[in-house]
Design a protein around this motif. Sequence first.
Motif, short mmCIF file in Angstrom:
data_model
loop_
_atom_site.label_atom_id
_atom_site.label_comp_id
_atom_site.label_asym_id
_atom_site.label_seq_id
_atom_site.Cartn_x
_atom_site.Cartn_y
_atom_site.Cartn_z
N PRO A 208 35.57 44.96 36.89
CA PRO A 208 36.92 45.50 37.67
C PRO A 208 37.86 46.26 37.01
N SER A 209 38.52 47.12 37.09
CA SER A 209 39.43 48.02 36.77
C SER A 209 40.91 48.02 37.16
N GLY A 210 41.01 47.38 38.38
CA GLY A 210 42.28 47.47 39.12
C GLY A 210 42.20 46.63 40.45
N LEU A 211 43.26 46.12 40.70
CA LEU A 211 43.44 45.38 42.03
C LEU A 211 44.72 45.47 42.68
N ALA A 212 44.96 45.33 43.84
CA ALA A 212 46.28 45.33 44.64
C ALA A 212 45.80 44.83 45.93
N LYS A 213 47.13 44.30 46.74
CA LYS A 213 47.11 43.64 47.88
C LYS A 213 47.54 44.45 49.10
N ASN A 214 46.79 44.97 50.05
CA ASN A 214 47.38 45.45 51.17
C ASN A 214 48.41 44.74 51.84
N PRO A 215 49.57 45.50 51.96
CA PRO A 215 50.56 44.48 52.71
C PRO A 215 50.57 44.56 54.21
N THR A 217 47.33 43.78 55.59
CA THR A 217 46.39 42.76 55.99
C THR A 217 46.46 41.58 54.98
N ASN A 218 46.99 41.82 53.95
CA ASN A 218 46.89 40.64 52.88
C ASN A 218 45.58 40.84 52.01
N ASP A 219 44.47 41.59 52.54
CA ASP A 219 43.24 41.57 51.87
C ASP A 219 43.49 42.39 50.42
N TRP A 220 42.73 41.86 49.46
CA TRP A 220 42.68 42.48 48.12
C TRP A 220 41.86 43.47 48.06
N TYR A 221 42.06 44.48 47.38
CA TYR A 221 41.12 45.63 47.16
C TYR A 221 41.13 45.86 45.48
N ILE A 222 39.94 45.69 45.04
CA ILE A 222 39.46 45.88 43.86
C ILE A 222 38.54 47.06 43.46
N ILE A 223 38.92 47.36 42.32
CA ILE A 223 37.96 48.85 42.11
C ILE A 223 37.55 48.62 40.73
N SER A 224 36.36 49.53 40.54
CA SER A 224 35.90 49.19 39.28
C SER A 224 35.19 50.68 38.81
N ALA A 225 35.67 51.22 37.66
CA ALA A 225 35.31 52.63 37.28
C ALA A 225 33.88 52.59 36.76
N VAL A 226 33.48 51.29 36.08
CA VAL A 226 32.03 51.23 35.69
C VAL A 226 31.13 51.22 36.92
N ASN A 227 31.52 50.43 37.91
CA ASN A 227 30.52 50.26 38.95
C ASN A 227 30.71 51.37 40.11
N LYS A 228 31.54 52.08 39.82
CA LYS A 228 32.11 53.17 40.80
C LYS A 228 32.04 52.52 42.28
N LEU A 229 32.80 51.47 42.57
CA LEU A 229 32.76 50.59 43.76
C LEU A 229 34.37 50.17 44.04
N MET A 230 34.66 50.03 45.27
CA MET A 230 35.65 49.42 45.67
C MET A 230 35.40 48.22 46.46
N THR A 233 38.40 41.99 49.72
CA THR A 233 38.24 40.33 49.62
C THR A 233 39.37 40.12 50.63
N ASP A 234 39.18 38.68 51.45
CA ASP A 234 40.39 38.07 52.16
C ASP A 234 41.35 37.40 51.08
N SER A 235 42.37 36.94 51.86
CA SER A 235 43.46 36.31 50.87
C SER A 235 42.73 35.24 49.95
N GLU A 236 41.72 34.58 50.28
CA GLU A 236 41.25 33.60 49.44
C GLU A 236 39.95 34.19 48.52
N TRP A 237 40.07 35.43 48.29
CA TRP A 237 38.95 36.14 47.48
C TRP A 237 37.49 36.18 47.98
N LYS A 238 37.27 35.81 49.28
CA LYS A 238 35.74 36.00 49.82
C LYS A 238 35.84 37.35 49.97
#
Length: 286
Positions: A208-215, A217-230, A233-238
């Motif tokens: 992972p290269s970055g993370l932020a919380k969606n205000p 939904t309280n979901d977490w958005y995590i991006i990865s430059a290496v994997n080219k992926l976003m 997760t829910d608030s419990e990281w699932k």
Amino acid sequence: MATILQQIGMLAMLTFSLGGCDSTKKEQVVYKDYNLDEPDKFNMPESLFEISGIALNQGNPDTLYAIQDEDGRLYRLGWDHPKQLNVKFSKKGDYEDVTILKNSVFILKSNGVLFNFPLSEAVFAEAEQVREYKKILPKGEYEGMFGDEASGKIYILCKNCEQDNSKNSVTGYIFEPGKDSTQATGKFAINVDQIKAITGKVERGFRPSGLAKNPLTNDWYIISAVNKLMIVTDSEWKVKEAYTLNGNTFIQPEGVAFDKMGNLYISNEGDDLFSGNILKFKKMGR
């Protein structure tokens, strides 16, 4: 004969029409809240060619705060206004992310060291009240950080840490500046198998290269430059969702942030052909 040809033509048109409907439906499912193919693009000035982390103060979109991974400076810009202002907080180094928490700036160095100074000093040429937090995290490489205004906690995610096997799990740490200034006070983890269940983009590990919380939904958005992926997760990281990032659009996604309306921002470091940029994705339905 004409009747048969007409019937064949009608059948072809019907098949094409149904296929088009299915394609549209799939796109809506895949992108759900954000159409990742239709960003507003803000190309960075030369000073932010190697932009890494980005942040907004309390979700206010009027000012974008950014760092790049060579200079110890915090930059600030208005959307689509290339002229930047900056404040020096340290010497040159590998700086990866920035967050603003309770009117205080926190900047993450790749080795896990945090730099902190009051946001009010962002208008100066050089910050005066700079504090360094050392050895609050295990040795490793870190790129993602987010400060949660509601809880007063800072969440920091490993990119490559000795204690992790990134094919199975990625560890994050919780730091509470107002509670304990000497070490992390909690942990969380991303289960990579949950990502694998959705996409095969992490067979060699998740970086992972970055993370932020969606205000909204309280979901977490995590991006990865290496994997080219976003991933989302829910608030419990699932892990709930995973989106492949098109390399033509996402050159090197390093930073992620949300404004208070739920619009998504992703910063991309430049390369030999393209300048760095920030992409804005409007919340669908707005």
